[in-house]
Design a protein around this motif. Structure first.
Motif, PDB file in Angstrom:
ATOM      1  N   LEU A 157       0.827  -1.205   0.000  1.00 37.02           N
ATOM      2  CA  LEU A 157       0.000   0.000   0.000  1.00 37.02           C
ATOM      3  C   LEU A 157       0.863   1.257   0.000  1.00 37.02           C
ATOM      4  O   LEU A 157       0.522   2.258  -0.644  1.00 37.02           O
ATOM      5  CB  LEU A 157      -0.929  -0.002   1.220  1.00 37.02           C
ATOM      6  N   LEU A 158       1.980   1.216   0.720  1.00 42.66           N
ATOM      7  CA  LEU A 158       2.874   2.370   0.753  1.00 42.66           C
ATOM      8  C   LEU A 158       3.457   2.641  -0.632  1.00 42.66           C
ATOM      9  O   LEU A 158       3.551   3.793  -1.072  1.00 42.66           O
ATOM     10  CB  LEU A 158       3.994   2.137   1.763  1.00 42.66           C
ATOM     11  N   ILE A 159       3.834   1.575  -1.332  1.00 40.70           N
ATOM     12  CA  ILE A 159       4.358   1.746  -2.693  1.00 40.70           C
ATOM     13  C   ILE A 159       3.277   2.308  -3.607  1.00 40.70           C
ATOM     14  O   ILE A 159       3.513   3.246  -4.382  1.00 40.70           O
ATOM     15  CB  ILE A 159       4.881   0.395  -3.223  1.00 40.70           C
ATOM     16  N   ARG A 160       2.085   1.755  -3.497  1.00 43.34           N
ATOM     17  CA  ARG A 160       0.991   2.195  -4.368  1.00 43.34           C
ATOM     18  C   ARG A 160       0.588   3.639  -4.100  1.00 43.34           C
ATOM     19  O   ARG A 160       0.306   4.409  -5.023  1.00 43.34           O
ATOM     20  CB  ARG A 160      -0.221   1.275  -4.162  1.00 43.34           C
ATOM     21  N   ASP A 161       0.575   4.026  -2.811  1.00 44.38           N
ATOM     22  CA  ASP A 161       0.051   5.339  -2.427  1.00 44.38           C
ATOM     23  C   ASP A 161       1.165   6.286  -1.978  1.00 44.38           C
ATOM     24  O   ASP A 161       0.942   7.159  -1.132  1.00 44.38           O
ATOM     25  CB  ASP A 161      -0.973   5.177  -1.294  1.00 44.38           C
ATOM     26  N   ALA A 162       2.357   6.117  -2.539  1.00 42.65           N
ATOM     27  CA  ALA A 162       3.509   6.914  -2.094  1.00 42.65           C
ATOM     28  C   ALA A 162       3.238   8.410  -2.197  1.00 42.65           C
ATOM     29  O   ALA A 162       3.606   9.190  -1.302  1.00 42.65           O
ATOM     30  CB  ALA A 162       4.747   6.536  -2.905  1.00 42.65           C
ATOM     31  N   ASP A 163       2.587   8.836  -3.275  1.00 40.09           N
ATOM     32  CA  ASP A 163       2.317  10.269  -3.448  1.00 40.09           C
ATOM     33  C   ASP A 163       1.369  10.792  -2.373  1.00 40.09           C
ATOM     34  O   ASP A 163       1.534  11.919  -1.875  1.00 40.09           O
ATOM     35  CB  ASP A 163       1.737  10.536  -4.838  1.00 40.09           C
ATOM     36  N   ASP A 164       0.376   9.980  -2.000  1.00 40.04           N
ATOM     37  CA  ASP A 164      -0.564  10.403  -0.957  1.00 40.04           C
ATOM     38  C   ASP A 164       0.144  10.550   0.390  1.00 40.04           C
ATOM     39  O   ASP A 164      -0.104  11.503   1.134  1.00 40.04           O
ATOM     40  CB  ASP A 164      -1.707   9.395  -0.830  1.00 40.04           C
ATOM     41  N   PHE A 165       1.021   9.587   0.714  1.00 40.05           N
ATOM     42  CA  PHE A 165       1.763   9.695   1.973  1.00 40.05           C
ATOM     43  C   PHE A 165       2.618  10.961   1.976  1.00 40.05           C
ATOM     44  O   PHE A 165       2.686  11.676   2.977  1.00 40.05           O
ATOM     45  CB  PHE A 165       2.639   8.454   2.185  1.00 40.05           C
ATOM     46  N   ALA A 166       3.267  11.237   0.843  1.00 40.70           N
ATOM     47  CA  ALA A 166       4.118  12.425   0.760  1.00 40.70           C
ATOM     48  C   ALA A 166       3.295  13.700   0.901  1.00 40.70           C
ATOM     49  O   ALA A 166       3.713  14.658   1.567  1.00 40.70           O
ATOM     50  CB  ALA A 166       4.882  12.422  -0.557  1.00 40.70           C
ATOM     51  N   SER A 167       2.107  13.721   0.301  1.00 42.47           N
ATOM     52  CA  SER A 167       1.280  14.929   0.361  1.00 42.47           C
ATOM     53  C   SER A 167       0.788  15.213   1.773  1.00 42.47           C
ATOM     54  O   SER A 167       0.499  16.358   2.127  1.00 42.47           O
ATOM     55  CB  SER A 167       0.084  14.797  -0.592  1.00 42.47           C
ATOM     56  N   HIS A 168       0.694  14.170   2.599  1.00 39.84           N
ATOM     57  CA  HIS A 168       0.287  14.343   3.994  1.00 39.84           C
ATOM     58  C   HIS A 168       1.490  14.544   4.919  1.00 39.84           C
ATOM     59  O   HIS A 168       1.328  14.598   6.143  1.00 39.84           O
ATOM     60  CB  HIS A 168      -0.509  13.123   4.474  1.00 39.84           C
ATOM     61  N   ASN A 169       2.694  14.630   4.347  1.00 42.19           N
ATOM     62  CA  ASN A 169       3.914  14.796   5.147  1.00 42.19           C
ATOM     63  C   ASN A 169       4.091  13.687   6.184  1.00 42.19           C
ATOM     64  O   ASN A 169       4.533  13.933   7.311  1.00 42.19           O
ATOM     65  CB  ASN A 169       3.934  16.161   5.846  1.00 42.19           C
ATOM     66  N   VAL A 170       3.731  12.472   5.794  1.00 40.75           N
ATOM     67  CA  VAL A 170       3.931  11.324   6.678  1.00 40.75           C
ATOM     68  C   VAL A 170       5.328  10.768   6.430  1.00 40.75           C
ATOM     69  O   VAL A 170       5.626  10.280   5.338  1.00 40.75           O
ATOM     70  CB  VAL A 170       2.874  10.233   6.429  1.00 40.75           C
ATOM     71  N   ARG A 171       6.179  10.868   7.422  1.00 37.29           N
ATOM     72  CA  ARG A 171       7.501  10.253   7.302  1.00 37.29           C
ATOM     73  C   ARG A 171       7.342   8.741   7.318  1.00 37.29           C
ATOM     74  O   ARG A 171       6.494   8.212   8.035  1.00 37.29           O
ATOM     75  CB  ARG A 171       8.412  10.677   8.447  1.00 37.29           C
ATOM     76  N   THR A 172       8.167   8.052   6.573  1.00 37.85           N
ATOM     77  CA  THR A 172       8.092   6.597   6.538  1.00 37.85           C
ATOM     78  C   THR A 172       9.484   5.999   6.683  1.00 37.85           C
ATOM     79  O   THR A 172      10.486   6.623   6.321  1.00 37.85           O
ATOM     80  CB  THR A 172       7.470   6.100   5.220  1.00 37.85           C
ATOM     81  N   VAL A 173       9.525   4.800   7.212  1.00 40.23           N
ATOM     82  CA  VAL A 173      10.769   4.044   7.290  1.00 40.23           C
ATOM     83  C   VAL A 173      10.440   2.604   6.915  1.00 40.23           C
ATOM     84  O   VAL A 173       9.522   2.000   7.473  1.00 40.23           O
ATOM     85  CB  VAL A 173      11.411   4.131   8.695  1.00 40.23           C
ATOM     86  N   SER A 174      11.141   2.070   5.939  1.00 40.22           N
ATOM     87  CA  SER A 174      10.901   0.692   5.517  1.00 40.22           C
ATOM     88  C   SER A 174      11.574  -0.265   6.491  1.00 40.22           C
ATOM     89  O   SER A 174      12.442   0.123   7.283  1.00 40.22           O
ATOM     90  CB  SER A 174      11.445   0.460   4.106  1.00 40.22           C
TER      91      SER A 174
END
Length: 654
Positions: A184-201
């Motif tokens: 889901l993170l790969i699919r929705d990467a742009d959405d996560f970025a637009s919400h300023n959600v930091r991520t760590v794999s």
């Protein structure tokens, strides 16, 4: 947004404003402050609310669970749970939020659906994570690994948690802890970025960990850096620093490795078996904490958060060594009554005292599960080894060698044992014994290359695996009579690490005996792996932990440059899915592409069904049906044709 980007850990980043209902969350009027809070004001409060938990790949991490309620009323309310007092989300909802339904209903309105009443998650403190700018610490926002939490829910939880953990701003990141969340993170990467959600794999998380305790405890001994410059073998008085993991771990006082370990590595199995403190520390040999103590006696403490080192005297070191040893001599069971080689299908599990646990357990495996998954073969009894030793006067030679003063020196002991093993391999075997072994060999289909495996009376036992202690050999087609490989296995009873370990535990050497398990060798392996028949990360849920690697590459001890695939199979709690287990990939193999796996889903499900049967069968057999800590350590292979073979099962000593 990846943690690799510089913006990721900028403490001055301001998040978008929260929705009005989320910004003005009233404090729960009916929940005692000791049970929950709507904000954690500082690190001290976080630790007061945190429980220690073993999470996949890392031991004893501080975690604070949270529950966001009120989604069904469009007034989401964040509750940080005191996780020592409230270890389960369902219990918290029932006891403090007035939820009156059963756990199945709670799961249905909390997980897997887009429309939810609750959102359950956890904040974990990875204090030994090094961020890209060199600073320490990461707070990871995580959800149940198989829950497909949407971007909307993740973003809102991220914003609410960071706003109410102000001390963690800039160091909080969403960690998709399961395969479905990674996709889901790969699919929705742009959405996560637009919400300023930091991520760590998961890969970034493990790559950033600088310290990982694998077996907590204390060690007292001389700190030694194991390099090619020092030919002396490690001893029980040594705390060893390994740059790369050894294939076999001698009995030592403690272990520090600069190479990452897996929970099922031979090193960690031996550490747990022998209660040896064991930890991974990045660049251990260069660590200022350790370097000044190399060559000196120390007390090493492997704690959940750090290594601690205190100098000690030689007297203190030797006193600590004695407390680890049994007070009295131990005599392993050795039944010399059976005089013939036995087919595995005719070998009773109760004959373990005459054929060894490895052979008896494999024979029992053929009864526990469909025998098509288990190699067939034969067991050579202890009496063959004993008669051979007596006929050649080798017990007498052994006694003379052990009484030689030179034998007390480690280096000379190594050479003397090597010479004794050569004597065993060169000694003649009686004609009747050779004939019985030849008949066994000929009973295999033509062209079979038998695998001759150790089955001693002091390995694969409850509380003592002897993992990696003795040797096994494949008898190739051009090697003549199978007595050659049988004698090689017998001789391995007298390698240095095996002798020293028996000596340390005061096991009577003259009653040590070696049986031999013989079955067709596995060539052309597509996958090799080990598994535990217990979910020790989420013990309230049925599950299995699996390490696997491509082909014949070492899964238990990679060479320091490789990582094995680590998979957790979890009991499926999603009522909409038909298969019984969910798959959580903890680490990916370094030998396959990032979007590939070592074991496919179909093979995992097939393996899981066999692991369940093995656990049930042996738990009853060992009289441990009510012991939730009991598990079996299983070795398996998948050949080039996709056929699963389970080649060993022994009690887990962790």
């Amino acid at each position: 947004m990846s943690i690799g980007a510089r913006i990721k850990f900028d403490p001055h980043i301001r998040l978008p404003a929260l929705p009005e209902p989320a910004r003005h969350i009233p404090a729960p009027s009916n929940i005692a402050p000791v049970e929950a809070a709507t904000a954690l004001t500082d690190r001290t409060m976080f630790e007061a609310f945190a429980a220690r938990d073993d999470v996949p790949g890392i031991l004893a991490v501080r975690e604070v669970k949270f529950l966001i309620s009120g989604y069904d009323q469009d007034v989401p309310t964040l509750h940080f749970m005191n996780s020592t007092r409230n270890p389960l989300h369902f219990d918290f909802a029932r006891d403090h939020l007035g939820f009156v339904h059963d756990v199945a209903t709670f799961n249905r309105v909390t997980y897997f659906a887009e429309d939810r009443q609750f959102l359950a998650g956890t904040v974990l403190a990875y204090d030994n994570f090094q961020r890209p700018d060199g600073s320490q610490g990461l707070y990871a926002l995580e959800f149940w690994p198989t829950d497909p939490v949407s971007t909307t829910y993740v973003a809102q939880a991220f914003q609410m948690v960071e706003a109410r953990m102000e001390f963690a701003q800039g160091t909080l990141a969403y960690h998709p802890s399961g395969d479905v969340q990674e996709q889901l993170l790969i699919r929705d990467a742009d959405d996560f970025a637009s919400h300023n959600v930091r991520t760590v794999s998961t890969t970034e998380l493990f790559d950033g960990i600088e310290y990982n305790p694998l077996n907590l405890g204390e060690a007292v001994g001389i700190l030694r850096l194991m390099t090619g410059d020092d030919p002396r073998p490690p001893s029980p008085t040594d705390i060893v620093i390994y740059e790369t993991l050894p294939n076999d771990l001698p009995l030592v006082a403690g272990v520090i490795s600069a190479a990452p370990q897996t929970p099922l590595s031979h090193v960690n199995l031996r550490a747990q078996q022998n209660d040896i403190a064991n930890a991974y520390l990045r660049n251990a040999a260069q660590s200022p904490l350790l370097s000044e103590h190399v060559g000196k006696p120390i007390r090493l403490s492997v704690t959940a958060d750090r290594l601690e080192v205190v100098p000690v005297t030689t007297v203190e070191m030797l006193a600590a060594l004695e407390t680890r040893r049994p007070a009295n001599t131990q005599t392993p069971p050795r039944n010399l009554g059976p005089r013939d080689i036995v087919a595995l299908d005719d070998l009773a599990w109760t004959q373990v005292d005459a054929f060894g646990a490895k052979a008896a357990n494999l024979a029992e495996l053929r009864r526990a599960i469909d025998p098509k998954y288990v190699p067939n073969g034969f067991a050579v009894p202890f009496s063959f080894y004993h008669d051979f030793m007596v006929a050649n006067g080798l017990y007498d030679a052994l006694q003379v060698m052990m009484n030689d003063p030179a034998f007390q020196d480690d280096e000379q002991r190594k050479d003397l044992l090597k010479a004794f093993r050569k004597d065993i391999k060169a000694a003649p075997m009686t004609t009747p014994m050779r004939d019985k072994l030849d008949a066994m060999h000929r009973a295999f289909p033509e062209g079979t290359t038998p695998r001759c495996r150790s089955s001693a009376n002091n390995e694969d036992l409850v509380g003592f695996t002897g993992a990696g202690l003795y040797d096994s050999y494949t008898h190739r087609l051009d090697e003549g009579h199978i007595e050659k490989s049988i004698k090689q296995v017998w001789a391995s009873l007298w390698n240095l690490r095996a002798f020293n370990e028996r000596e340390f535990y005061r096991i009577d050497h003259l009653t040590a005996a070696m049986g031999v398990l013989v079955h067709p060798n596995f060539d052309d392996e597509r996958v090799n792996g080990v598994a535990l028949t217990r979910n020790f990360y989420f013990p309230t849920f049925e599950g299995y932990f699996i390490n696997a690697q491509v082909g014949e590459d070492m899964v238990t001890n990679p060479d320091g440059t490789q990582t094995a695939e680590e998979v957790l199979l979890l009991q499926n709690i999603d009522p909409e899915k038909q298969h019984p287990y969910e798959t959580v990939y903890i680490r990916r193999s370094s030998l396959v592409s990032s979007d590939d796996t070592v074991i496919g889903h179909k093979d995992l499900m097939e393996l899981a069904l066999q692991l369940k049967k093995i656990q049930t069968h042996f738990q009853f057999l060992y009289g441990r049906s009510t012991d939730e800590s009991f598990a079996m350590d299983v070795e398996f292979k998948i050949d080039s044709h996709g056929k699963l073979a389970i080649k060993q099962a022994r009690p887990w000593t962790g």
